[in-house]
Scaffold this motif. Structure first.
Motif, PDB file in Angstrom:
ATOM      1  N   ARG A  51       0.831  -1.200   0.000  1.00  0.00           N
ATOM      2  CA  ARG A  51       0.000   0.000   0.000  1.00  0.00           C
ATOM      3  C   ARG A  51       0.862   1.244   0.000  1.00  0.00           C
ATOM      4  O   ARG A  51       2.068   1.165   0.134  1.00  0.00           O
ATOM      5  N   SER A  52       0.191   2.385  -0.140  1.00  0.00           N
ATOM      6  CA  SER A  52       0.933   3.648  -0.138  1.00  0.00           C
ATOM      7  C   SER A  52       1.641   3.871   1.187  1.00  0.00           C
ATOM      8  O   SER A  52       1.212   3.350   2.209  1.00  0.00           O
ATOM      9  N   ASN A  53       2.670   4.692   1.132  1.00  0.00           N
ATOM     10  CA  ASN A  53       3.340   5.158   2.343  1.00  0.00           C
ATOM     11  C   ASN A  53       4.022   4.015   3.088  1.00  0.00           C
ATOM     12  O   ASN A  53       3.971   3.939   4.308  1.00  0.00           O
ATOM     13  N   GLN A  54       4.656   3.093   2.360  1.00  0.00           N
ATOM     14  CA  GLN A  54       5.325   1.991   3.056  1.00  0.00           C
ATOM     15  C   GLN A  54       6.840   2.149   2.988  1.00  0.00           C
ATOM     16  O   GLN A  54       7.374   2.770   2.077  1.00  0.00           O
ATOM     17  N   VAL A  55       7.505   1.600   3.998  1.00  0.00           N
ATOM     18  CA  VAL A  55       8.963   1.693   4.054  1.00  0.00           C
ATOM     19  C   VAL A  55       9.574   0.733   3.037  1.00  0.00           C
ATOM     20  O   VAL A  55      10.469   1.081   2.280  1.00  0.00           O
ATOM     21  N   THR A  56       9.082  -0.522   3.043  1.00  0.00           N
ATOM     22  CA  THR A  56       9.599  -1.496   2.092  1.00  0.00           C
ATOM     23  C   THR A  56       8.424  -2.189   1.420  1.00  0.00           C
ATOM     24  O   THR A  56       7.369  -2.340   2.023  1.00  0.00           O
ATOM     25  N   ALA A  57       8.636  -2.631   0.191  1.00  0.00           N
ATOM     26  CA  ALA A  57       7.582  -3.382  -0.495  1.00  0.00           C
ATOM     27  C   ALA A  57       7.611  -4.817   0.016  1.00  0.00           C
ATOM     28  O   ALA A  57       8.661  -5.306   0.412  1.00  0.00           O
ATOM     29  N   PRO A  58       6.470  -5.490  -0.004  1.00  0.00           N
ATOM     30  CA  PRO A  58       6.418  -6.852   0.544  1.00  0.00           C
ATOM     31  C   PRO A  58       7.018  -7.892  -0.397  1.00  0.00           C
ATOM     32  O   PRO A  58       7.283  -7.597  -1.555  1.00  0.00           O
ATOM     33  N   GLU A  59       7.219  -9.091   0.129  1.00  0.00           N
ATOM     34  CA  GLU A  59       7.556 -10.227  -0.734  1.00  0.00           C
ATOM     35  C   GLU A  59       6.334 -11.127  -0.740  1.00  0.00           C
ATOM     36  O   GLU A  59       5.720 -11.328   0.292  1.00  0.00           O
ATOM     37  N   TYR A  60       6.022 -11.712  -1.879  1.00  0.00           N
ATOM     38  CA  TYR A  60       4.920 -12.663  -1.921  1.00  0.00           C
ATOM     39  C   TYR A  60       5.454 -14.065  -2.110  1.00  0.00           C
ATOM     40  O   TYR A  60       6.361 -14.283  -2.895  1.00  0.00           O
ATOM     41  N   VAL A  61       4.906 -15.009  -1.388  1.00  0.00           N
ATOM     42  CA  VAL A  61       5.276 -16.407  -1.588  1.00  0.00           C
ATOM     43  C   VAL A  61       4.006 -17.184  -1.878  1.00  0.00           C
ATOM     44  O   VAL A  61       3.075 -17.170  -1.084  1.00  0.00           O
ATOM     45  N   PHE A  62       3.952 -17.843  -3.027  1.00  0.00           N
ATOM     46  CA  PHE A  62       2.807 -18.708  -3.332  1.00  0.00           C
ATOM     47  C   PHE A  62       3.224 -20.129  -3.069  1.00  0.00           C
ATOM     48  O   PHE A  62       4.213 -20.584  -3.629  1.00  0.00           O
ATOM     49  N   LEU A  63       2.473 -20.839  -2.263  1.00  0.00           N
ATOM     50  CA  LEU A  63       2.809 -22.252  -2.063  1.00  0.00           C
ATOM     51  C   LEU A  63       1.932 -23.101  -2.965  1.00  0.00           C
ATOM     52  O   LEU A  63       0.715 -23.036  -2.879  1.00  0.00           O
ATOM     53  N   ILE A  64       2.577 -23.881  -3.816  1.00  0.00           N
ATOM     54  CA  ILE A  64       1.820 -24.755  -4.705  1.00  0.00           C
ATOM     55  C   ILE A  64       2.304 -26.165  -4.440  1.00  0.00           C
ATOM     56  O   ILE A  64       3.497 -26.418  -4.473  1.00  0.00           O
ATOM     57  N   SER A  65       1.399 -27.076  -4.168  1.00  0.00           N
ATOM     58  CA  SER A  65       1.863 -28.445  -3.943  1.00  0.00           C
ATOM     59  C   SER A  65       1.938 -29.136  -5.291  1.00  0.00           C
ATOM     60  O   SER A  65       1.425 -28.633  -6.276  1.00  0.00           O
ATOM     61  N   GLU A  66       2.579 -30.315  -5.333  1.00  0.00           N
ATOM     62  CA  GLU A  66       2.776 -30.913  -6.644  1.00  0.00           C
ATOM     63  C   GLU A  66       1.547 -31.657  -7.132  1.00  0.00           C
ATOM     64  O   GLU A  66       1.599 -32.385  -8.101  1.00  0.00           O
ATOM     65  N   LEU A  67       0.429 -31.480  -6.435  1.00  0.00           N
ATOM     66  CA  LEU A  67      -0.804 -32.064  -6.953  1.00  0.00           C
ATOM     67  C   LEU A  67      -1.180 -31.285  -8.207  1.00  0.00           C
ATOM     68  O   LEU A  67      -1.091 -30.066  -8.235  1.00  0.00           O
ATOM     69  N   ALA A  68      -1.614 -32.032  -9.211  1.00  0.00           N
ATOM     70  CA  ALA A  68      -1.780 -31.401 -10.508  1.00  0.00           C
ATOM     71  C   ALA A  68      -2.712 -30.205 -10.501  1.00  0.00           C
ATOM     72  O   ALA A  68      -2.381 -29.122 -10.917  1.00  0.00           O
ATOM     73  N   GLY A  69      -3.916 -30.412  -9.995  1.00  0.00           N
ATOM     74  CA  GLY A  69      -4.907 -29.356 -10.079  1.00  0.00           C
ATOM     75  C   GLY A  69      -4.476 -28.098  -9.350  1.00  0.00           C
ATOM     76  O   GLY A  69      -4.958 -27.021  -9.634  1.00  0.00           O
ATOM     77  N   GLU A  70      -3.542 -28.242  -8.400  1.00  0.00           N
ATOM     78  CA  GLU A  70      -3.106 -27.081  -7.643  1.00  0.00           C
ATOM     79  C   GLU A  70      -2.521 -26.034  -8.557  1.00  0.00           C
ATOM     80  O   GLU A  70      -2.612 -24.858  -8.292  1.00  0.00           O
ATOM     81  N   GLN A  71      -1.888 -26.477  -9.633  1.00  0.00           N
ATOM     82  CA  GLN A  71      -1.274 -25.477 -10.485  1.00  0.00           C
ATOM     83  C   GLN A  71      -2.334 -24.584 -11.079  1.00  0.00           C
ATOM     84  O   GLN A  71      -2.082 -23.442 -11.408  1.00  0.00           O
ATOM     85  N   ARG A  72      -3.538 -25.122 -11.182  1.00  0.00           N
ATOM     86  CA  ARG A  72      -4.639 -24.338 -11.689  1.00  0.00           C
ATOM     87  C   ARG A  72      -4.850 -23.108 -10.827  1.00  0.00           C
ATOM     88  O   ARG A  72      -5.080 -22.016 -11.295  1.00  0.00           O
ATOM     89  N   PHE A  73      -4.758 -23.321  -9.518  1.00  0.00           N
ATOM     90  CA  PHE A  73      -5.029 -22.193  -8.625  1.00  0.00           C
ATOM     91  C   PHE A  73      -4.057 -21.081  -8.970  1.00  0.00           C
ATOM     92  O   PHE A  73      -4.411 -19.931  -9.054  1.00  0.00           O
ATOM     93  N   ALA A  74      -2.801 -21.497  -9.200  1.00  0.00           N
ATOM     94  CA  ALA A  74      -1.816 -20.482  -9.560  1.00  0.00           C
ATOM     95  C   ALA A  74      -2.147 -19.903 -10.919  1.00  0.00           C
ATOM     96  O   ALA A  74      -1.961 -18.721 -11.154  1.00  0.00           O
ATOM     97  N   SER A  75      -2.671 -20.745 -11.807  1.00  0.00           N
ATOM     98  CA  SER A  75      -2.873 -20.251 -13.167  1.00  0.00           C
ATOM     99  C   SER A  75      -3.904 -19.140 -13.212  1.00  0.00           C
ATOM    100  O   SER A  75      -3.758 -18.174 -13.924  1.00  0.00           O
ATOM    101  N   ILE A  76      -4.965 -19.299 -12.426  1.00  0.00           N
ATOM    102  CA  ILE A  76      -6.011 -18.275 -12.443  1.00  0.00           C
ATOM    103  C   ILE A  76      -5.424 -16.967 -11.971  1.00  0.00           C
ATOM    104  O   ILE A  76      -5.647 -15.919 -12.548  1.00  0.00           O
ATOM    105  N   VAL A  77      -4.642 -17.046 -10.894  1.00  0.00           N
ATOM    106  CA  VAL A  77      -4.083 -15.816 -10.370  1.00  0.00           C
ATOM    107  C   VAL A  77      -3.030 -15.285 -11.331  1.00  0.00           C
ATOM    108  O   VAL A  77      -2.937 -14.093 -11.553  1.00  0.00           O
ATOM    109  N   ALA A  78      -2.283 -16.201 -11.941  1.00  0.00           N
ATOM    110  CA  ALA A  78      -1.266 -15.770 -12.899  1.00  0.00           C
ATOM    111  C   ALA A  78      -1.922 -14.926 -13.979  1.00  0.00           C
ATOM    112  O   ALA A  78      -1.412 -13.894 -14.377  1.00  0.00           O
ATOM    113  N   LYS A  79      -3.089 -15.399 -14.401  1.00  0.00           N
ATOM    114  CA  LYS A  79      -3.816 -14.699 -15.455  1.00  0.00           C
ATOM    115  C   LYS A  79      -4.090 -13.267 -15.004  1.00  0.00           C
ATOM    116  O   LYS A  79      -3.904 -12.319 -15.739  1.00  0.00           O
TER     117      LYS A  79
END
Length: 1158
Positions: A748-776
């Motif tokens: 957000r505005s007025n921050q000292v440092t920008a955040p880091e994001y970590v997405f955890l995806i397990s190796e189950l196939a459909g899980e990558q879908r969750f990332a894909s929607i957000v990737a889009k």
């Protein structure tokens, strides 16, 4: 070529007051290509506020344009509204406070502010205080008693801001009275000619006003609409971070004047159709148009400095074993549900709702399993980050509170272990929806049947006589009965009916409504499985659910569904056999039927059905026993486990919507405790927890969907805790709105440092879908996926993005090849143990994507088998190695499909970018037309643009001089056509695979890379002098001769008098830009008459040689002259309107022109 510039730095253009915003802000490049209208309004906000930077230049710009837009009226007499589309963290709150303050100073002292959660009231107060408007009080609507707001027992509130949530807007009191609904209270308080501000904040939450398919609009949406219709003079402001991204969410924004009388679109539905038919680009055009007219502004925090990584979590052996057991149990459950439904001959309607419930539970179950597999890794990462002096925010979607409460009830308030959410999902599915009617219920239902006077017409009884016919005909009978019922209609609603009806629905109510929530709406009504791609909401059990929550039982008793007896029976699964239960001598003699005969019938039928019911009940019991066996291995509730692992509630700030939590005590025992603390009331618990996190008392925060909208957790310059935030997401939210909302918590505005994001995806196939929607979504946010737009490390998220037409195409090939309807495009994964196709076929039958015909055993595909969302959700219910292999196979097929498309040059880029590569873009002509805009009269421009893409000899020799490779240089074709040879320039780009980049004289740099072997077949290497003649020859002729004519001496198209542009060096485009919306229907008309109706509108982004940006629609050459004729007629009528407008400005003292002359 595609992503060169998705975003551009943003500075207010027309307004020169105010200090810079504390952080860098960007705007999409298509929006930045249009300029907003001139400013003539002068704000009344005090100098002090501006000079101290309490409102930055960006915020003042939004306030000024809003106020200016509010001075105009739409053609239908309503006051025009304004849409703020600023992203999370730009400071929408202060902007809104500023708009309220501006109007307050002009003695419009009443305002309404709607938002998503009651917690945000404190933020509203803070924003007003921050801009120096501390004398404006904020009142919470839900704290008022029902009655006049200005009356004594409500504290005589005459002015200020009333803050309300969308859900409170539909509240009503039981006691009755004149102002018994919240809506009436507000309307009375505002008065009829109210001209103050109404703010709809986070307005995408009121979005389902125009739902997809046949579902009804939500009550909230309707209430929002009614409020606007009843107060036509109100100054409406819509605010939403995801404003114009999804056109459907705009249904209630009727004050924008894009549709309605006096505009090109009569109804919202016309607008939606036009936009959705024309593809992605259309929405960009709408947004640009709104900015041009001064009713929309959208900026986003630049994501520079934000890093993010994808963490793939490995699964342990024991976890995989447990998962596979669960899969087997679900496969058995599916078969049992199927058998039981056939046994008791359930009606179609009941089957449909049962399967809806079944698949929704299936999905939630495996979703919970997926999340649970990551808890260990999250805990590890969190501890590491805290050691490194950062602090951690963990984002969850749902808390699973409902399941915990169910388990508590069963245990009589005692728990001996953490509750397993996954187990709860399956258990409640079997208990509530397994098609085995309960004995007691059965008899009580019969009781109703016997006592209810049968006063309906004979068609209802007629199936009785035919009941001898075998079961096979059951279906048809049902249909007959249904038809009859529609005709006769069930008019006599005796008290018994209404009792039974509400009984059936109570049953459902208790499932979903078990946790009413203290903060913004119930966590569990969030729908993680709404499939963006599915148009028909068959599988969306959430639609059914929402209604139950809102209409309390009171209303339900009044209005009885005409099929009420029917639905009571459905609840017990006995729908279709209704008549056969009149098994007592008390038969109301129906005309023309022999009582004795029908009596004996019914007895037989009753006996068989009882037998079936017994068997169905046995199945149900077996399933529950199997579940108990599995339950020992199922993981506990994620949220409780996380808090426990990270050191208990004293180290973790929990901001969720649940009321209690399960904790482990020092002696190892487990107990359920309320979240509320002695000195903190439940309402502000989340606020208190947030404060503790921001003050550094707790270094870990866990936020759920319910609490996440609008809460600020960034490393704020004003907060004590300035450690860098690491934001981990365990489940990626399904929809754009949610992803942006959640990432906006920490960035957000007025921050000292920008955040880091970590997405955890397990190796189950459909899980990558969750990332894909957000990737889009993140890709559409440009800056995020690319980190610093050019950084390379984080580009790999897009490889998960497959929900597009290529994905669907690939899926179709995969599914067809599995049931042998089609030959496979790629070979199955080599490392798969066993027969790939055979195993996967079994697996897909288990999750209902392939159906087996009962008698013939023929395999058929599910009706929407190429729906990616459904596919990826369902394959979670296959064994781990199977789903991974299938997914691998799907991904390989997809790669092959995309490769083919690129090879054939058919790959769709979405928006066409010209002038970012090597082409030179020149404007050769501009025609300007005024259009019927309603505020500042809009105008459209028709640009004639020539794009030069060839390569002159000088350029070629310059590149040639820099070449170093052994095979680089000029080549000539071996083949001679029409006495001419082709000259090309070749440069090696990938020595390993021997791939070469080719330059041609007429079309410049080629997109497709050539293999050396192919080059050798067609061309031979020459020195530059030999190539010179051929190069120049083709270069010069390609200015106006197409390839066909050049090589063959004639062109079929040209001889017919058509234009052929194949291989031309200079191409001409006609681009229409400016306020295209106002002439949309005319353009549509012209396009449709010439080139058919569903041609996608091709949007093009140009950058001319002198650096000007143009974004607009490409008009095909054959449509240009009819379009010009149309536009010039509307141009003349518009000239008159402009003159009248100037007269109007002289009469209105608020406009700047007059202030200066005064």
């Amino acid at each position: 070529m595609g992503h060169a510039e998705t975003y551009a730095e943003y500075m207010p253009i027309k307004l020169k007051i105010g200090l810079r915003h504390p952080d860098a802000v960007v705007e999409t490049s298509s929006l930045s290509s249009v300029t907003p209208p001139d400013v003539w309004y002068k704000t009344s906000i005090s100098e002090e506020t501006i000079d101290n930077g309490w409102l930055s230049a960006l915020q003042l710009e939004a306030i000024t344009y809003a106020a200016q837009q509010h001075e105009t009226f739409l053609p239908n007499g309503d006051r025009a509204g304004f849409l703020i589309g600023d992203g999370a963290g730009v400071g929408k709150g202060r902007t809104i406070a500023g708009i309220i303050y501006e109007n307050y100073l002009l003695s419009r002292k009443r305002a309404l502010w709607f938002s998503v959660s009651n917690d945000l009231k404190y933020d509203a107060e803070r924003d007003l205080r921050d801009i120096g408007a501390k004398n404006i009080l904020v009142h919470s609507l839900n704290k008022f008693k029902y009655g006049k707001i200005s009356s004594k027992h409500n504290g005589s509130v005459k002015k200020g801001v009333i803050f309300a949530t969308y859900s409170s807007l539909i509240g009503e009191s039981q006691s009755g009275g004149k102002y018994k609904t919240r809506l009436k209270q507000l309307l009375h308080w505002c008065g009829d000619d109210f001209d103050g501000v109404i703010v709809f904040d986070e307005c995408h939450k009121a979005k389902n006003l125009c739902p997809v398919g046949s579902s009804k609009p939500t009550k909230t949406g309707l209430a929002v609409l009614e409020l606007q219709n009843k107060l036509p003079k109100a100054r409406v402001v819509y605010a939403s971070a995801t404003g114009a991204s999804e056109p459907r969410n705009m249904a209630y924004m009727n004050r924008l004047g894009i549709w309605g009388e006096g505009t090109p679109f009569r109804e919202f539905s016309d607008f939606i159709q036009a936009v959705e038919r024309r593809g992605v680009g259309a929405m960009e055009i709408v947004a640009m148009d709104m900015k041009l007219r001064g009713m929309y502004i959208a900026r986003q925090l630049s994501f520079t400095g934000v890093t993010f990584k994808i963490e793939e979590v490995l699964l342990s052996q024991s976890y995989v074993k447990m998962y596979n057991k669960a899969v087997k149990l679900w496969v058995i459950a599916r078969e049992r549900f199927q058998q039981a439904a056939d046994l008791i001959d359930a009606e179609q309607r009941m089957k449909k709702s049962m399967w809806g419930q079944f698949w929704s539970a299936h999905q939630r179950f495996f979703k919970y399993l997926c999340i649970a597999s990551k808890v260990k890794r999250v805990v590890q990462l969190a501890r590491e980050e805290i050691k490194n002096g950062k602090c951690v925010v963990i984002g969850l979607q749902s808390t699973g509170e409902a399941r915990t409460l169910e388990a508590l009830e069963e245990g009589g308030g005692e728990l001996n272990d953490f509750v397993s959410t996954a187990k709860g999902v399956l258990q409640s599915l079997i208990e509530k929806h397994f098609p085995a009617p309960d004995r007691k219920k059965l008899y009580s239902l019969l009781g109703i049947d016997l006592t209810a006077p049968s006063n309906n017409s004979s068609p209802r009884d007629s199936p009785c006589k035919e009941n001898k016919i075998k079961k096979r005909k059951g279906e048809e009978l049902t249909r007959e009965a249904k038809k009859a019922r529609k005709v006769g209609g069930l008019t006599g609603s005796s008290s018994d009916d209404s009792g039974s009806e509400s009984d059936a629905s109570d049953n459902e109510e208790s499932d979903y409504g078990s946790s009413k929530n203290m903060s913004s709406g119930d966590d569990d009504d969030f729908n993680p499985f709404r499939d963006e791609s599915s148009e028909d909401d068959e599988d969306d059990p959430w639609l059914i659910r929402k209604d139950h929550k809102k209409n309390k039982d009171k209303k339900r008793k009044k209005s009885i569904d005409p099929d009420s007896i029917q639905s009571a029976l459905l609840a017990s699964g006995l729908g279709s056999k209704r008549p056969s239960f009149s098994s007592t001598p008390v038969i109301s003699p129906a005309p023309n039927s022999a009582p004795a005969n029908s009596n004996t019938n019914s007895n037989n039928s009753l006996i068989t059905s009882q037998d079936a019911v017994e068997r169905a009940q046995q199945m149900k019991k077996d399933l529950l026993d199997k579940l108990e066996k599995l339950a020992e291995d199922l993981p506990p509730n994620t949220l409780d486990e996380l808090i426990d692992e990270l050191g208990g509630p004293e180290n973790v700030a929990e901001m969720t919507g649940r009321k209690g939590r399960v904790v482990s005590n020092d002696d190892g025992s487990i107990s359920y405790e309320s979240r509320s603390e002695l000195d903190v009331p439940v309402e502000i618990l989340n606020i208190t927890e947030k404060q503790r996190f921001m003050d550094g008392d707790k270094n870990i925060a866990i936020i759920s969907e319910a609490a996440s909208s609008g809460i600020s957790l960034q490393a704020d310059r004003r907060a004590k805790n300035q450690r860098r935030r690491v934001h981990m997401t365990l489940e990626l939210p399904w929809s754009a709105d949610r992803a942006i909302q959640q990432f906006g918590r920490t960035h957000r505005s007025n921050q000292v440092t920008a955040p880091e994001y970590v997405f955890l995806i397990s190796e189950l196939a459909g899980e990558q879908r969750f990332a894909s929607i957000v990737a889009k979504r993140l890709e559409s946010l440009g800056a995020l996926t690319h980190g610093d737009r050019r950084a390379t490390e984080s580009r790999d998220l897009s490889r998960f993005n497959f929900d597009n037409k290529y994905g669907r195409n690939a899926l179709e090939i995969v599914m067809k090849s599995i049931v042998n309807l089609d030959s496979p495009m790629v070979s199955p994964p080599p490392d798969y143990p066993g027969e790939f196709f055979k195993d996967v076929r079994q697996g897909l039958i288990g999750v209902g994507l392939i159906n087996v015909e009962d008698r013939s055993g023929i395999l058929t595909l599910d009706k929407d088998y190429n729906n990616i969302g459904k596919f990826l959700n369902r394959i979670l219910g296959m064994e781990v190695h199977q789903q991974n292999a299938l997914f691998q196979y799907f991904a390989d097929t997809l790669t092959a499909v995309v490769q083919n498309a690129k090879k054939n040059g058919r790959y769709d880029m979405g928006i066409l970018d010209l002038g970012s590569g090597d082409e030179k873009v020149r404007k050769s002509d501009v025609k300007k037309f005024l259009t019927p805009g309603y505020s500042t009269s809009g105008h459209v421009e028709l640009y004639t643009i020539s794009v030069e893409r060839g390569m002159s000899w000088e350029e070629a020799t310059r590149i040639w001089a820099e070449l170093t490779g052994p095979d680089d240089g000029f080549y000539l074709s071996l083949q001679i056509r029409n006495n001419k040879k082709t000259a090309i320039l070749v440069k090696e780009v990938n020595p390993k695979k021997k791939l070469f980049l080719v330059y041609r004289p007429n079309t410049g740099k080629q997109l497709k890379l050539e293999i050396y072997a192919d080059l050798k077949k067609k061309y031979k290497k020459v020195v530059s002098d030999d190539a010179l003649v051929h190069w120049l020859d083709q270069y010069n002729s390609s200015a106006d001769t197409c390839t066909h004519a050049y090589w063959r001496g004639n062109c079929k198209k040209a001889s017919l008098g058509l234009v052929c542009e194949i291989g031309l060096r200079c191409r001409t485009y006609y681009v229409l830009c400016g306020s295209v919306l106002s002439v949309w229907t005319k353009v549509e008309g012209v396009l449709a008459s010439v080139s058919g109706t569903n041609v996608k509108m091709q949007i093009v982004r140009l950058r001319t040689e002198d650096g000007q940006r143009i974004v607009g629609l490409i008009i095909p050459a054959n449509c240009v002259s009819p379009l010009v004729n149309l536009l010039s007629t509307s141009d003349q009528s518009q000239q008159l309107a402009v003159q009248q407008k100037q007269l109007w400005q002289q009469r209105h003292p608020q406009s700047i022109a007059n202030l200066s002359s005064a």
